[in-house]
Structures are given as structure tokens and as C-alpha cells.
Scaffold this active site. Structure first.
Site, PDB file in Angstrom:
ATOM      1  N   ARG A 109      15.461  -5.206  -0.375  1.00 45.63           N
ATOM      2  CA  ARG A 109      14.521  -4.247  -0.968  1.00 45.63           C
ATOM      3  C   ARG A 109      15.019  -2.823  -0.706  1.00 45.63           C
ATOM      4  NH1 ARG A 109       8.469  -4.699  -0.595  1.00 45.63           N
ATOM      5  NH2 ARG A 109       8.617  -4.375   1.656  1.00 45.63           N
ATOM      6  N   LYS A 123      13.952 -13.854  10.794  1.00 41.60           N
ATOM      7  CA  LYS A 123      14.114 -13.902   9.335  1.00 41.60           C
ATOM      8  C   LYS A 123      15.106 -14.991   8.915  1.00 41.60           C
ATOM      9  CE  LYS A 123      14.736 -10.712   5.478  1.00 41.60           C
ATOM     10  NZ  LYS A 123      14.299  -9.414   4.978  1.00 41.60           N
ATOM     11  N   ARG A 173       4.971  -5.214   9.683  1.00 45.16           N
ATOM     12  CA  ARG A 173       5.651  -5.525  10.953  1.00 45.16           C
ATOM     13  C   ARG A 173       4.654  -6.145  11.928  1.00 45.16           C
ATOM     14  NH1 ARG A 173       9.277  -4.964   8.339  1.00 45.16           N
ATOM     15  NH2 ARG A 173      10.915  -3.411   8.235  1.00 45.16           N
TER      16      ARG A 173
HETATM   17  P1  ATP Z   1      10.544  -5.113   4.530  1.00 47.49           P
HETATM   18  O1  ATP Z   1      11.006  -5.880   3.331  1.00 47.49           O
HETATM   19  O2  ATP Z   1       9.274  -5.599   5.076  1.00 47.49           O
HETATM   20  O3  ATP Z   1      10.585  -3.642   4.361  1.00 47.49           O
HETATM   21  P2  ATP Z   1      13.013  -5.896   5.963  1.00 47.49           P
HETATM   22  O4  ATP Z   1      13.526  -5.170   7.159  1.00 47.49           O
HETATM   23  O5  ATP Z   1      13.026  -7.374   6.021  1.00 47.49           O
HETATM   24  O6  ATP Z   1      11.555  -5.388   5.720  1.00 47.49           O
HETATM   25  P3  ATP Z   1      14.429  -5.998   3.481  1.00 47.49           P
HETATM   26  O7  ATP Z   1      14.837  -4.930   2.562  1.00 47.49           O
HETATM   27  O8  ATP Z   1      13.403  -6.990   3.017  1.00 47.49           O
HETATM   28  O9  ATP Z   1      13.883  -5.360   4.820  1.00 47.49           O
HETATM   29  O10 ATP Z   1      15.733  -6.785   3.926  1.00 47.49           O
HETATM   30  C1  ATP Z   1      16.906  -6.091   4.225  1.00 47.49           C
HETATM   31  C2  ATP Z   1      17.117  -6.149   5.733  1.00 47.49           C
HETATM   32  O11 ATP Z   1      17.323  -7.503   6.108  1.00 47.49           O
HETATM   33  C3  ATP Z   1      18.382  -5.424   6.168  1.00 47.49           C
HETATM   34  O12 ATP Z   1      18.085  -4.100   6.511  1.00 47.49           O
HETATM   35  C4  ATP Z   1      18.844  -6.235   7.393  1.00 47.49           C
HETATM   36  O13 ATP Z   1      18.243  -5.816   8.581  1.00 47.49           O
HETATM   37  C5  ATP Z   1      18.290  -7.611   7.124  1.00 47.49           C
HETATM   38  N1  ATP Z   1      19.327  -8.538   6.627  1.00 47.49           N
HETATM   39  C6  ATP Z   1      20.409  -8.298   5.856  1.00 47.49           C
HETATM   40  N2  ATP Z   1      21.099  -9.420   5.618  1.00 47.49           N
HETATM   41  C7  ATP Z   1      20.432 -10.395   6.241  1.00 47.49           C
HETATM   42  C8  ATP Z   1      20.631 -11.777   6.364  1.00 47.49           C
HETATM   43  N3  ATP Z   1      21.650 -12.415   5.791  1.00 47.49           N
HETATM   44  N4  ATP Z   1      19.722 -12.463   7.095  1.00 47.49           N
HETATM   45  C9  ATP Z   1      18.668 -11.867   7.692  1.00 47.49           C
HETATM   46  N5  ATP Z   1      18.421 -10.567   7.606  1.00 47.49           N
HETATM   47  C10 ATP Z   1      19.293  -9.835   6.900  1.00 47.49           C
HETATM   48  C1  BTN Z   2      15.092  -8.855   1.251  1.00 45.61           C
HETATM   49  O1  BTN Z   2      14.692  -9.488   2.233  1.00 45.61           O
HETATM   50  O2  BTN Z   2      15.115  -7.636   1.231  1.00 45.61           O
HETATM   51  C2  BTN Z   2      15.534  -9.577   0.026  1.00 45.61           C
HETATM   52  C3  BTN Z   2      16.944 -10.054   0.116  1.00 45.61           C
HETATM   53  C4  BTN Z   2      17.376 -10.696  -1.187  1.00 45.61           C
HETATM   54  C5  BTN Z   2      18.805 -11.162  -1.155  1.00 45.61           C
HETATM   55  C6  BTN Z   2      19.149 -11.969  -2.380  1.00 45.61           C
HETATM   56  S1  BTN Z   2      20.701 -12.805  -2.234  1.00 45.61           S
HETATM   57  C7  BTN Z   2      20.645 -13.236  -3.918  1.00 45.61           C
HETATM   58  C8  BTN Z   2      20.137 -12.017  -4.662  1.00 45.61           C
HETATM   59  N1  BTN Z   2      21.212 -11.079  -4.942  1.00 45.61           N
HETATM   60  C9  BTN Z   2      21.051  -9.928  -4.297  1.00 45.61           C
HETATM   61  O3  BTN Z   2      21.851  -8.964  -4.358  1.00 45.61           O
HETATM   62  N2  BTN Z   2      19.935  -9.942  -3.566  1.00 45.61           N
HETATM   63  C10 BTN Z   2      19.240 -11.205  -3.691  1.00 45.61           C
END
Ligand code: ATP
Ligand code: BTN
Length: 331
Positions: free
Chosen positions: A119, A184, A329
Site C-alpha cells: 500500500r 504478517k 496497529r
Molecule cells: P498498513 O497496510 O496497515 O499501513 P503495513 O505496514 O502492513 O501497514 P503495507 O503497505 O500493507 O504496510 O505493507 C508494506 C510493508 O510490509 C512494508 O513496509 C514492509 O514492512 C512489509 N513487507 C514487505 N515485504 C514483505 C513480505 N514479503 N512479508 C511481510 N512483510 C513485508
Molecule cells: C500490502 O500488505 O501492502 C500488500 C502487499 C501486496 C503484494 C502483492 S504481491 C502481488 C501483487 N503485485 C504487487 O506488486 N503487489 C501485490
């Protein structure tokens, strides 16, 4: 964008995925390239996040077993057109670039993403062969306003699909992350390409960690792989003979579950999904905070409502909050 097919690297990975050690000489002979070229490609594979042991006199071996994705098998067990691009920038971006020419339900999967995203432009760490990167194009007749609910519905579908494969205790964090024991496991990103004649063109993408190396850099929050989740079950049905997790079976299950859930959602909206969500809400009745830019609200999480908003109980009572800029969170 699909980068120029890195054929040699993929051929080497196919060889190594058979298991055991393979000498530089053997690999070179099979591919018709020099040993120096093999060694260069091995470096490139390493840059994709794959750990390879290199032993003098024996050659190369994968640190972890790997069964590659099989587009034919996935397509034959689903009713969706499935495209497999082993190496891609982002499966979401790939579908977003061509929504005008796609059939609703078209799916794109990859082994590696060079620009996987979460996101608000955050990076999604996407090493080769270790995880699932799965995106589906969906034409939502109800239009943009219904997109929020849809993004919750696909999370519910994934957790329920895991349960039916014998994986218990995976939970949801609003709006669309999958958690296991407060770590996560997967993230879902729904992106909108535009609206035509009232219908919304959406791409739903999920990254799920399956067997990611603990040494992987770039993740700044606790995370877990599905392999760890099923570790206690010696003969878990998702376990393959080499000990790795059956990503092909998971892809089939998720694609089918998404299609069913998306059709149900188009017919009945959130009706029925609210209870399904609340049963598997990771934070239900737990203290949380909602972060909205500079503003933060602390309270007790009370699940979601029929609009797909997150409910938080504070001294003022129960408030509903909705919108793409909110982060939840645990406290
Ligand atoms: P929110 O979506 O609630 O704002 P979030 O921290 O989960 O919180 P996202 O944008 O949903 O943010 O996810 C991106 C975040 O997830 C990255 O900033 C990193 O910390 C984490 N992330 C990136 N790759 C992975 C992965 N393969 N597995 C778990 N976490 C990951
Ligand atoms: C999140 O937690 O912020 C969402 C992560 C979404 C990752 C998937 S991997 C397949 C698809 N291609 C991308 O570039 N992002 C989503």
C-alpha cells in the site's frame, strides 16, 4: 513490464530445482554455455534472493528445495486464464497495463518481482521461488464505491481457503493483511485502473510468504512464512516430498476462492461477509490504534460493519472509520 526473458538463469534454476549438487561443468554442458557464464548467472540468481550453496569439487545446490510454479497445472484446475511470468516488475502493474483487453478473472503469477509493491507505494519484498505473487483482474459492475468491501472479501476467501487445506489460526488485519500469531503472513493490495460505463476495473494482488529465508533484508515488521505455520504437522497435505510447500496447490485454491467470493460479493454485497470477517479478525476485542496521517485514535477493535469500515470503541462510543489512508496497529 516483463524484462527480457532471463532464459539461462531460469534453465539453471530448473536444473537445481531437481535437487542435489550440479557442477558448473554439467550446467554449462546442458545449457551450451561456459563455466564462467554459469558462475555469472549463479550470481544473478543470488541477486533474485535465492540462496545457493557452492562447494569446491561438487558444484551448486539450492539451500532450500524449490518446486517451480506450473502454469498448465494451475490453469487446468481453475476456470481463469492464467499467465505465468517467472520474472516481472509487479504482477499488479502487469495487469493494470492491459485491463482493456483482459477477461474478468484473468490471473497473473510470478516467481520474482523486481518492483513488488504494498500500500501507498511501499516495497513488497519478492525473492524468487520462495513465495506467492498472485494478481487477478476483476471488472466490478457495482463500480468504485464497492471496491472497499471487495478488498475485505478476498482476504476472508484466502483465510477460509487455507482452513480448508488444513491451515488453522491465520487471521485478518483490517483492511487486508493476513496474520499468524501477530506476524504478517501475506498482504493484499487492490488497485483501481479506472471506471468505464459505471464498472470499475480492479486488480487484486496478494503476496504470501511461503518459505522465505529469515536473512532476507528490507522488512521492517514481524513476519512469518506458511512453511513455519505448518511446521508442527509432519504430514501436512501441503507438504511436498522434498519438504517444500505446494505453491501450485495454493494458487489453485486461492484463484478458485477469489472467483467464488467475488461473484458472491457481486450478488449479495457484504451481507454474510461481516460475520465471516469478524470470526477471523486478528484484533477483535483487542486494544488497537488507528493511524490517519497525523491523527491517531486508540480504543478497542470491534470488527467491521456492512460498509467494510473498521469499528473502534472509545469513550465516545463505537466509531466507524473507512479509507485507504488508515493503518491499524495493535497496542
Ligand atoms: P498498513 O497496510 O496497515 O499501513 P503495513 O505496514 O502492513 O501497514 P503495507 O503497505 O500493507 O504496510 O505493507 C508494506 C510493508 O510490509 C512494508 O513496509 C514492509 O514492512 C512489509 N513487507 C514487505 N515485504 C514483505 C513480505 N514479503 N512479508 C511481510 N512483510 C513485508
Ligand atoms: C500490502 O500488505 O501492502 C500488500 C502487499 C501486496 C503484494 C502483492 S504481491 C502481488 C501483487 N503485485 C504487487 O506488486 N503487489 C501485490
Amino acid at each position: 513490464m516483463i524484462p527480457r526473458t532471463p532464459k539461462a538463469k531460469l534453465d539453471i534454476l530448473r536444473l537445481l530445482a531437481q535437487g542435489g549438487f550440479h557442477s558448473g561443468e554439467e550446467i554449462g554442458k546442458t545449457l551450451g554455455i561456459s563455466r564462467a557464464a554459469v558462475s555469472k548467472h549463479i550470481k544473478g540468481i543470488h541477486e533474485w534472493g535465492v540462496e545457493i550453496f557452492s562447494l569446491q569439487g561438487k558444484g551448486y545446490q539450492l539451500a532450500e528445495p524449490m518446486t517451480l510454479l506450473d502454469a498448465e497445472r494451475i490453469a487446468s484446475d481453475t476456470h481463469a486464464p492464467v499467465m505465468l511470468h517467472p520474472v516481472i516488475d509487479s504482477t499488479n502493474q502487469y495487469l493494470l497495463n492491459q485491463v482493456d483487453s483482459l477477461e474478468s478473472g484473468t490471473t497473473c503469477i510470478a516467481e520474482y518481482q523486481s518492483q513488488g509493491r504494498g500500500r501507498r507505494g511501499r516495497q513488497w519484498v519478492s525473492p524468487f521461488g520462495a513465495n506467492l505473487y498472485l494478481s487477478m483482474y476483476w471488472r466490478l459492475e457495482a463500480g468504485m464505491a464497492a471496491a472497499m468491501g471487495l478488498s475485505l472479501v478476498v482476504g476472508v476467501a484466502v483465510v477460509e481457503a487455507l482452513e480448508s487445506l488444513g491451515v488453522a489460526d491465520v487471521k485478518l488485519k483490517w483492511p487486508n493483511d493476513l496474520y499468524y500469531q501477530d506476524k504478517k503472513l501475506a498482504g493484499i493490495l487492490v488497485e483501481l485502473s479506472g471506471q468505464a460505463g459505471g464498472a470499475a476495473h480492479l486488480v487484486i494482488g496478494m503476496g504470501m510468504n511461503i518459505a522465505m529465508s529469515e536473512q532476507i533484508p528490507g522488512i521492517d515488521q514481524p513476519w512469518v512464512s506458511l512453511k513455519q505455520v505448518i511446521e508442527e504437522h509432519e504430514n501436512h497435505p501441503l507438504r511436498l516430498t522434498q519438504g517444500d510447500v505446494d505453491r501450485n496447490q495454493l494458487c489453485v485454491a486461492f484463484i478458485n476462492a477469489w472467483q467464488t467470493a467475488l461473484r458472491d460479493y457481486e450478488e449479495q454485497g457484504m451481507h454474510g461477509f461481516v460475520e465471516r470477517w469478524n470470526r477471523i479478525d486478528n484484533f477483535l476485542n483487542r486494544p488497537i490504534k488507528l493511524i490517519m496521517g497525523q491523527r491517531e485514535i486508540s480504543g478497542i477493535s470491534r470488527g467491521i460493519n456492512e460498509q467494510g469500515a473498521v469499528l473502534i470503541e472509545t469513550e465516545q462510543g463505537v466509531e466507524a472509520h473507512i479509507g485507504g489512508e488508515i493503518s491499524l496497529r495493535g497496542l
